[in-house]
Motif scaffolding. Structure first.
Motif, PDB file in Angstrom:
ATOM      1  N   GLN A   1       0.796  -1.225   0.000  1.00  0.00           N
ATOM      2  CA  GLN A   1       0.000   0.000   0.000  1.00  0.00           C
ATOM      3  C   GLN A   1       0.828   1.275   0.000  1.00  0.00           C
ATOM      4  OE1 GLN A   1      -2.545   0.090   3.547  1.00  0.00           O
ATOM      5  NE2 GLN A   1      -1.083  -1.259   4.528  1.00  0.00           N
TER       6      GLN A   1
ATOM      7  N   TYR B   1       2.441   1.116  -4.040  1.00  0.00           N
ATOM      8  CA  TYR B   1       1.337   1.065  -5.005  1.00  0.00           C
ATOM      9  C   TYR B   1       0.041   1.558  -4.361  1.00  0.00           C
ATOM     10  CZ  TYR B   1       4.734  -1.689  -7.540  1.00  0.00           C
ATOM     11  OH  TYR B   1       5.869  -2.103  -8.179  1.00  0.00           O
ATOM     12  N   ALA B   2       0.101   2.744  -3.791  1.00  0.00           N
ATOM     13  CA  ALA B   2      -1.036   3.311  -3.053  1.00  0.00           C
ATOM     14  C   ALA B   2      -2.269   3.522  -3.929  1.00  0.00           C
ATOM     15  CB  ALA B   2      -0.628   4.630  -2.407  1.00  0.00           C
ATOM     16  N   ASP B   3      -2.083   3.658  -5.241  1.00  0.00           N
ATOM     17  CA  ASP B   3      -3.209   3.892  -6.152  1.00  0.00           C
ATOM     18  C   ASP B   3      -3.805   2.613  -6.722  1.00  0.00           C
ATOM     19  OD1 ASP B   3      -2.950   6.605  -5.787  1.00  0.00           O
ATOM     20  OD2 ASP B   3      -1.714   6.904  -7.573  1.00  0.00           O
ATOM     21  N   THR B   4      -3.154   1.476  -6.500  1.00  0.00           N
ATOM     22  CA  THR B   4      -3.641   0.208  -7.048  1.00  0.00           C
ATOM     23  C   THR B   4      -3.542  -0.917  -6.012  1.00  0.00           C
ATOM     24  OG1 THR B   4      -1.445  -0.317  -7.939  1.00  0.00           O
ATOM     25  CG2 THR B   4      -3.006   0.795  -9.425  1.00  0.00           C
ATOM     26  N   TYR B   5      -3.648  -0.573  -4.739  1.00  0.00           N
ATOM     27  CA  TYR B   5      -3.453  -1.544  -3.667  1.00  0.00           C
ATOM     28  C   TYR B   5      -4.415  -2.732  -3.799  1.00  0.00           C
ATOM     29  CZ  TYR B   5      -3.221  -3.627   0.966  1.00  0.00           C
ATOM     30  OH  TYR B   5      -3.088  -4.515   2.001  1.00  0.00           O
TER      31      TYR B   5
ATOM     32  N   ASP C   1      -5.385  -4.440  -6.223  1.00  0.00           N
ATOM     33  CA  ASP C   1      -6.318  -4.455  -7.353  1.00  0.00           C
ATOM     34  C   ASP C   1      -6.428  -5.841  -7.987  1.00  0.00           C
ATOM     35  OD1 ASP C   1      -6.915  -1.783  -7.059  1.00  0.00           O
ATOM     36  OD2 ASP C   1      -6.015  -1.145  -8.957  1.00  0.00           O
TER      37      ASP C   1
ATOM     38  N   ASP D   1      -4.375   4.965  -1.185  1.00  0.00           N
ATOM     39  CA  ASP D   1      -5.185   6.019  -1.791  1.00  0.00           C
ATOM     40  C   ASP D   1      -6.393   5.458  -2.526  1.00  0.00           C
ATOM     41  OD1 ASP D   1      -3.419   7.960  -0.855  1.00  0.00           O
ATOM     42  OD2 ASP D   1      -2.175   7.835  -2.664  1.00  0.00           O
ATOM     43  N   GLU D   2      -6.161   4.414  -3.319  1.00  0.00           N
ATOM     44  CA  GLU D   2      -7.233   3.816  -4.123  1.00  0.00           C
ATOM     45  C   GLU D   2      -7.047   2.318  -4.210  1.00  0.00           C
ATOM     46  OE1 GLU D   2      -8.168   5.594  -7.952  1.00  0.00           O
ATOM     47  OE2 GLU D   2      -7.210   7.443  -7.305  1.00  0.00           O
ATOM     48  N   SER D   3      -8.168   1.612  -4.368  1.00  0.00           N
ATOM     49  CA  SER D   3      -8.130   0.175  -4.577  1.00  0.00           C
ATOM     50  C   SER D   3      -9.443  -0.283  -5.186  1.00  0.00           C
ATOM     51  CB  SER D   3      -7.904  -0.575  -3.263  1.00  0.00           C
ATOM     52  OG  SER D   3      -7.950  -1.969  -3.487  1.00  0.00           O
TER      53      SER D   3
END
Length: 164
Positions: A89, A92-96, A98, A124-126
Protein backbone atom coordinates in the motif's frame (compact mmCIF):
# COMPACT_ATOMS: atom_id res chain seq x y z
CA UNK A 1 -17.35 -29.30 4.87
CA UNK A 2 -14.27 -28.97 2.71
CA UNK A 3 -12.68 -25.65 1.73
CA UNK A 4 -10.45 -25.26 -1.30
CA UNK A 5 -7.84 -22.53 -0.97
CA UNK A 6 -6.52 -21.60 -4.41
CA UNK A 7 -3.58 -19.21 -4.63
CA UNK A 8 -1.07 -17.80 -7.07
CA UNK A 9 2.32 -16.81 -5.67
CA UNK A 10 5.68 -15.81 -7.09
CA UNK A 11 7.50 -14.56 -4.02
CA UNK A 12 5.87 -17.09 -1.63
CA UNK A 13 4.18 -14.38 0.48
CA UNK A 14 0.71 -15.35 -0.73
CA UNK A 15 1.49 -19.05 -0.35
CA UNK A 16 2.64 -18.63 3.25
CA UNK A 17 -0.45 -16.52 4.05
CA UNK A 18 -2.68 -19.26 2.62
CA UNK A 19 -0.83 -21.87 4.68
CA UNK A 20 -1.59 -19.82 7.82
CA UNK A 21 -5.25 -19.51 6.81
CA UNK A 22 -5.44 -23.27 6.18
CA UNK A 23 -3.93 -23.98 9.60
CA UNK A 24 -6.51 -21.70 11.25
CA UNK A 25 -9.34 -23.41 9.37
CA UNK A 26 -8.12 -26.89 10.28
CA UNK A 27 -8.31 -30.23 8.50
CA UNK A 28 -11.13 -29.15 6.20
CA UNK A 29 -8.87 -26.79 4.22
CA UNK A 30 -6.99 -27.99 1.14
CA UNK A 31 -4.32 -25.86 -0.56
CA UNK A 32 -3.88 -25.57 -4.33
CA UNK A 33 -1.29 -23.58 -6.29
CA UNK A 34 -3.14 -22.43 -9.42
CA UNK A 35 0.04 -23.00 -11.45
CA UNK A 36 -0.52 -26.74 -10.89
CA UNK A 37 -4.29 -26.95 -10.35
CA UNK A 38 -6.86 -28.14 -12.85
CA UNK A 39 -10.25 -26.63 -13.51
CA UNK A 40 -11.78 -29.77 -11.98
CA UNK A 41 -9.81 -29.19 -8.76
CA UNK A 42 -11.62 -25.90 -8.19
CA UNK A 43 -15.01 -27.11 -9.44
CA UNK A 44 -14.85 -29.95 -6.88
CA UNK A 45 -15.35 -27.50 -4.01
CA UNK A 46 -18.47 -25.64 -2.93
CA UNK A 47 -16.43 -23.56 -0.45
CA UNK A 48 -13.53 -21.56 -1.85
CA UNK A 49 -10.90 -19.04 -0.82
CA UNK A 50 -9.18 -17.39 -3.78
CA UNK A 51 -5.91 -15.59 -3.08
CA UNK A 52 -3.61 -13.49 -5.23
CA UNK A 53 -0.93 -10.87 -4.96
CA UNK A 54 -1.10 -7.77 -7.15
CA UNK A 55 1.71 -7.04 -9.57
CA UNK A 56 2.77 -3.88 -11.37
CA UNK A 57 0.11 -1.24 -11.65
CA UNK A 58 -2.78 -3.38 -10.39
CA UNK A 59 -2.24 -6.53 -12.43
CA UNK A 60 -3.36 -10.05 -11.59
CA UNK A 61 -0.61 -12.56 -10.80
CA UNK A 62 0.50 -14.44 -13.98
CA UNK A 63 -0.58 -17.95 -12.94
CA UNK A 64 -4.03 -16.64 -12.07
CA UNK A 65 -4.17 -14.85 -15.42
CA UNK A 66 -4.01 -18.22 -17.21
CA UNK A 67 -6.08 -20.18 -14.68
CA UNK A 68 -8.93 -17.70 -14.40
CA UNK A 69 -9.40 -17.85 -18.17
CA UNK A 70 -10.57 -21.47 -17.80
CA UNK A 71 -13.71 -20.38 -15.94
CA UNK A 72 -16.96 -18.64 -16.73
CA UNK A 73 -18.98 -16.69 -14.19
CA UNK A 74 -21.48 -19.57 -14.19
CA UNK A 75 -18.83 -21.93 -12.82
CA UNK A 76 -19.07 -20.09 -9.48
CA UNK A 77 -22.85 -20.30 -9.16
CA UNK A 78 -23.84 -22.13 -5.97
CA UNK A 79 -20.38 -21.72 -4.45
CA UNK A 80 -19.37 -19.76 -1.34
CA UNK A 81 -16.26 -17.68 -2.04
CA UNK A 82 -13.93 -15.55 0.09
CA UNK A 83 -10.92 -13.57 -1.17
CA UNK A 84 -7.40 -12.79 -0.02
CA UNK A 85 -5.40 -10.01 -1.65
CA UNK A 86 -1.74 -9.25 -1.03
CA UNK A 87 -0.17 -5.95 -1.99
CA UNK A 88 2.04 -3.01 -1.07
CA UNK A 89 0.00 0.00 0.00
CA UNK A 90 2.98 2.37 0.17
CA UNK A 91 4.63 1.81 -3.22
CA UNK A 92 1.34 1.06 -5.00
CA UNK A 93 -1.04 3.31 -3.05
CA UNK A 94 -3.21 3.89 -6.15
CA UNK A 95 -3.64 0.21 -7.05
CA UNK A 96 -3.45 -1.54 -3.67
CA UNK A 97 -4.59 -5.16 -4.02
CA UNK A 98 -6.32 -4.46 -7.35
CA UNK A 99 -5.40 -7.97 -8.54
CA UNK A 100 -7.94 -9.61 -6.23
CA UNK A 101 -10.71 -7.59 -7.88
CA UNK A 102 -10.31 -9.70 -11.05
CA UNK A 103 -11.11 -12.83 -9.02
CA UNK A 104 -14.04 -11.07 -7.34
CA UNK A 105 -15.38 -9.97 -10.71
CA UNK A 106 -15.34 -13.53 -12.09
CA UNK A 107 -17.07 -15.00 -9.01
CA UNK A 108 -20.09 -12.67 -8.96
CA UNK A 109 -22.59 -15.54 -9.18
CA UNK A 110 -21.22 -17.04 -5.95
CA UNK A 111 -22.22 -16.17 -2.42
CA UNK A 112 -19.37 -13.85 -1.48
CA UNK A 113 -18.25 -13.76 2.14
CA UNK A 114 -15.38 -12.27 4.11
CA UNK A 115 -15.70 -8.56 3.40
CA UNK A 116 -13.74 -6.48 5.90
CA UNK A 117 -13.58 -2.88 7.10
CA UNK A 118 -10.75 -0.77 5.69
CA UNK A 119 -9.68 0.75 9.01
CA UNK A 120 -5.96 0.44 9.69
CA UNK A 121 -4.93 0.60 6.05
CA UNK A 122 -3.11 3.48 4.35
CA UNK A 123 -3.71 3.46 0.59
CA UNK A 124 -5.18 6.02 -1.79
CA UNK A 125 -7.23 3.82 -4.12
CA UNK A 126 -8.13 0.17 -4.58
CA UNK A 127 -10.56 -1.70 -6.81
CA UNK A 128 -10.83 -4.08 -3.85
CA UNK A 129 -12.77 -1.41 -1.95
CA UNK A 130 -16.41 -1.94 -2.98
CA UNK A 131 -19.34 -0.16 -1.35
CA UNK A 132 -17.11 1.06 1.48
CA UNK A 133 -15.77 -2.40 2.40
CA UNK A 134 -12.76 -4.42 1.33
CA UNK A 135 -13.87 -7.43 -0.71
CA UNK A 136 -11.84 -9.79 1.45
CA UNK A 137 -8.80 -10.08 3.63
CA UNK A 138 -6.17 -7.66 2.31
CA UNK A 139 -2.63 -7.94 3.61
CA UNK A 140 0.55 -5.91 3.15
CA UNK A 141 3.60 -8.02 3.97
CA UNK A 142 5.96 -5.17 3.05
CA UNK A 143 4.60 -2.53 5.41
CA UNK A 144 2.21 -4.17 7.88
CA UNK A 145 3.46 -7.73 8.35
CA UNK A 146 3.13 -7.25 12.10
CA UNK A 147 -0.67 -7.17 11.62
CA UNK A 148 -0.93 -10.27 9.41
CA UNK A 149 -1.44 -12.99 12.02
CA UNK A 150 -4.05 -10.99 13.92
CA UNK A 151 -5.90 -10.09 10.71
CA UNK A 152 -5.87 -13.72 9.56
CA UNK A 153 -7.18 -14.98 12.90
CA UNK A 154 -9.98 -12.41 13.03
CA UNK A 155 -10.97 -13.00 9.39
CA UNK A 156 -11.00 -16.79 9.67
CA UNK A 157 -13.19 -16.45 12.76
CA UNK A 158 -15.55 -14.29 10.72
CA UNK A 159 -15.86 -16.61 7.69
CA UNK A 160 -15.63 -20.05 9.29
CA UNK A 161 -19.34 -20.32 10.05
CA UNK A 162 -20.42 -18.93 6.68
CA UNK A 163 -19.30 -21.85 4.55
CA UNK A 164 -21.85 -24.51 3.58
Amino acid sequence: MSIGIFYGSDSSNTQSICEKVAKELGADAKLFDVAKASKEDLLGFTNLILATPTYGAGDLQDDWESYLGLFSEGDFEGKVVAFIGVGDQDTYADTYCDGVFFLYEKAQKATIIGQTANEGYDFDESKALVDGKLIGLLLDEDNQSDLTDERISKWVGQIKGQFK
